[in-house]
Design a protein around this motif. Structure first.
Motif, PDB file in Angstrom:
ATOM      1  N   CYS A 175       0.823  -1.211   0.000  1.00 45.75           N
ATOM      2  CA  CYS A 175       0.000   0.000   0.000  1.00 45.75           C
ATOM      3  C   CYS A 175       0.856   1.259   0.000  1.00 45.75           C
ATOM      4  CB  CYS A 175      -0.930   0.005   1.206  1.00 45.75           C
ATOM      5  SG  CYS A 175      -2.235  -1.227   1.123  1.00 45.75           S
ATOM      6  N   GLN A 176       1.899   1.256   0.795  1.00 48.41           N
ATOM      7  CA  GLN A 176       2.775   2.425   0.854  1.00 48.41           C
ATOM      8  C   GLN A 176       3.458   2.671  -0.492  1.00 48.41           C
ATOM      9  OE1 GLN A 176       5.223   1.249   4.189  1.00 48.41           O
ATOM     10  NE2 GLN A 176       3.879   2.255   5.697  1.00 48.41           N
ATOM     11  N   HIS A 179       0.763   4.034  -3.077  1.00 46.75           N
ATOM     12  CA  HIS A 179       0.467   5.451  -2.889  1.00 46.75           C
ATOM     13  C   HIS A 179       1.684   6.319  -3.187  1.00 46.75           C
ATOM     14  CE1 HIS A 179      -3.403   4.860  -0.301  1.00 46.75           C
ATOM     15  NE2 HIS A 179      -3.582   4.597  -1.583  1.00 46.75           N
ATOM     16  N   LYS A 180       2.880   5.777  -2.992  1.00 50.02           N
ATOM     17  CA  LYS A 180       4.101   6.499  -3.360  1.00 50.02           C
ATOM     18  C   LYS A 180       4.074   6.855  -4.843  1.00 50.02           C
ATOM     19  CE  LYS A 180       9.111   5.717  -3.824  1.00 50.02           C
ATOM     20  NZ  LYS A 180      10.231   4.761  -3.546  1.00 50.02           N
ATOM     21  N   ASN A 182       1.292   7.075  -6.626  1.00 53.23           N
ATOM     22  CA  ASN A 182      -0.047   7.600  -6.945  1.00 53.23           C
ATOM     23  C   ASN A 182      -0.944   6.560  -7.601  1.00 53.23           C
ATOM     24  OD1 ASN A 182      -1.937   9.711  -6.846  1.00 53.23           O
ATOM     25  ND2 ASN A 182      -1.471  10.333  -8.948  1.00 53.23           N
ATOM     26  N   ARG A 183      -0.830   5.312  -7.135  1.00 54.25           N
ATOM     27  CA  ARG A 183      -1.705   4.241  -7.609  1.00 54.25           C
ATOM     28  C   ARG A 183      -2.817   4.016  -6.587  1.00 54.25           C
ATOM     29  NH1 ARG A 183       1.320   5.620 -11.416  1.00 54.25           N
ATOM     30  NH2 ARG A 183       3.018   4.258 -12.102  1.00 54.25           N
ATOM     31  N   LYS A 184      -3.924   3.473  -7.044  1.00 56.34           N
ATOM     32  CA  LYS A 184      -5.052   3.218  -6.154  1.00 56.34           C
ATOM     33  C   LYS A 184      -4.937   1.846  -5.485  1.00 56.34           C
ATOM     34  CE  LYS A 184      -8.511   6.258  -8.253  1.00 56.34           C
ATOM     35  NZ  LYS A 184      -8.456   7.182  -7.104  1.00 56.34           N
ATOM     36  N   ILE A 185      -5.536   1.765  -4.293  1.00 54.02           N
ATOM     37  CA  ILE A 185      -5.605   0.513  -3.546  1.00 54.02           C
ATOM     38  C   ILE A 185      -7.056   0.052  -3.501  1.00 54.02           C
ATOM     39  CG2 ILE A 185      -5.308  -0.603  -1.304  1.00 54.02           C
ATOM     40  CD1 ILE A 185      -2.681   0.085  -2.534  1.00 54.02           C
ATOM     41  N   TYR A 209      -5.521   3.395   4.082  1.00 54.49           N
ATOM     42  CA  TYR A 209      -4.956   3.063   2.776  1.00 54.49           C
ATOM     43  C   TYR A 209      -5.954   2.860   1.635  1.00 54.49           C
ATOM     44  CZ  TYR A 209      -0.638   2.100   5.377  1.00 54.49           C
ATOM     45  OH  TYR A 209       0.476   2.202   6.169  1.00 54.49           O
ATOM     46  N   ASP A 211      -8.763   2.883  -1.221  1.00 52.33           N
ATOM     47  CA  ASP A 211      -9.516   3.799  -2.085  1.00 52.33           C
ATOM     48  C   ASP A 211     -10.822   3.172  -2.564  1.00 52.33           C
ATOM     49  OD1 ASP A 211      -7.351   5.888  -2.322  1.00 52.33           O
ATOM     50  OD2 ASP A 211      -6.292   4.188  -3.218  1.00 52.33           O
TER      51      ASP A 211
END
Length: 336
Positions: A175-176, A179-180, A182-185, A209, A211
């Motif tokens: 997850c980190q 998001h680093k 700019n992708r969705k979870i 985390y 989205d």
């Protein structure tokens, strides 16, 4: 997203599904719970296996089924999971490749064997899963490849992984990284018993985390320990961008802020086996998202994919979902 290659990167338990048809009496005689996923030790799993006649054995697991569905829809998926370097582990990897999924796993050379899930289907088409996770529980942070996460538009995670502490570290790392870049979870709640065992940790994980959340009606109520379904929909609104909640024959509802979109279920003459329905709904919905379709259309694609799965035994499509969905959408006057 120009530097992405994969539509979806799925992370989940790498297990082999063993499918069998049984009567309700089989479950009652062995005091086995119906309609949910129950974790077993190796000995108990072996005893159940010896008492059934398997219909089929195929690579499985919730997220694995979803990414296989993405491939059948025409998408480009990858999968991260953990197997043992044994016969079933090799079969899992081969099956995923045949399905069109790039499989990233560093196999164990010692320790537990590859996991397996005994899926017992009763005459009412309900599936009860009895799972020995085996090697799948050894998924660690080292298995999460930064370049693979970076290459995916959406990282999709199954909730079953929360049953194992070391897997939780792997998920948080994924997850980190997502998001680093700019992708969705996207995250699926997976099972009510899993939620009850880990409610507080899962809810905190979602808040921090997630989205896009997937769940069925009972799971979203279990997440908030709430009896009222519609109140549960309001409770999830502040925590995720999108929540897609399935309701069986009542279709699904998509929550996006203050907007709720209700979509009817596909009409089927005969439901054979509900195994994988939620997994394939997620596949259709996520595929729609990667194609920048409206949320209502994403839910329609999910419902169509789920309908194909429950029309036969097993959690993998028996037809090309790409053509199947296209024809259905065209018949509804939708752009394919």
């Amino acid at each position: 997203m120009s530097d992405t290659y994969y539509d979806i990167v799925g992370i989940g338990n790498a297990i082999v599904d063993v499918m069998a048809k049984v009567g309700d009496g089989f479950l009652k005689e062995r005091n086995l719970p119906k309609g949910c996923m129950t974790l077993l030790d190796a000995k108990t799993a072996g005893e159940i296996y010896s008492d059934i006649i398997p219909e089929r054995e195929v690579s499985g697991g919730s997220a694995a089924n979803t990414v296989a569905g993405i491939a059948s829809l025409g998408g480009t998926p990858a999968f991260i999971g953990k197997v043992h370097d044994d016969e079933l582990g090799q079969e899992f990897t081969r099956d995923m490749g045949t399905a069109g999924v790039d499989c990233f796993t560093i196999p164990l050379n010692e320790g537990p064997v590859t996991g397996r899930s005994i899926v017992l289907v009763t005459p009412d088409a309900e599936r009860s899963m009895f799972t020995y996770l085996g090697a799948a529980t050894f998924l660690t942070e080292e298995d999460i490849d930064e370049e693979v996460i970076k290459a995916g538009k959406i990282t999709y995670i199954e909730g079953y992984l929360w049953d194992t502490e070391c897997c939780q570290g792997a998920l948080i790392k994924a997850c980190q990284l997502a998001h680093k870049y700019n992708r969705k979870i996207a995250f699926t709640l997976s099972d009510t018993t899993c939620i009850c065992r880990n409610r507080e940790a899962i809810l905190n994980f979602i808040k921090e985390y997630v989205d896009v959340l997937f769940a069925n009606e009972e799971e979203i109520k279990a997440l908030f320990d709430e009896k009222d379904f519609y109140k549960s929909l309001d409770l999830i609104k502040p925590h995720v961008e999108i929540a897609a909640i399935t309701r069986g024959i009542d279709g699904s509802v998509v929550v996006n802020g203050r907007i709720k979109t209700f979509v009817e279920a596909e009409v089927l003459d005969n439901v054979v086996d509900t195994t994988g329905a939620g997994d394939l709904y997620a596949a259709g919905f996520l595929f729609g998202m990667t194609q920048e379709r409206s949320l209502g259309t994403c839910a329609m694609i999910g419902s169509i994919a789920a309908a194909e799965i429950i029309s036969h035994y097993g959690a993998r499509p028996e037809v090309s979902l790409r053509g199947f969905v296209r024809n259905k959408l065209l018949s509804y006057g939708k752009k394919a």
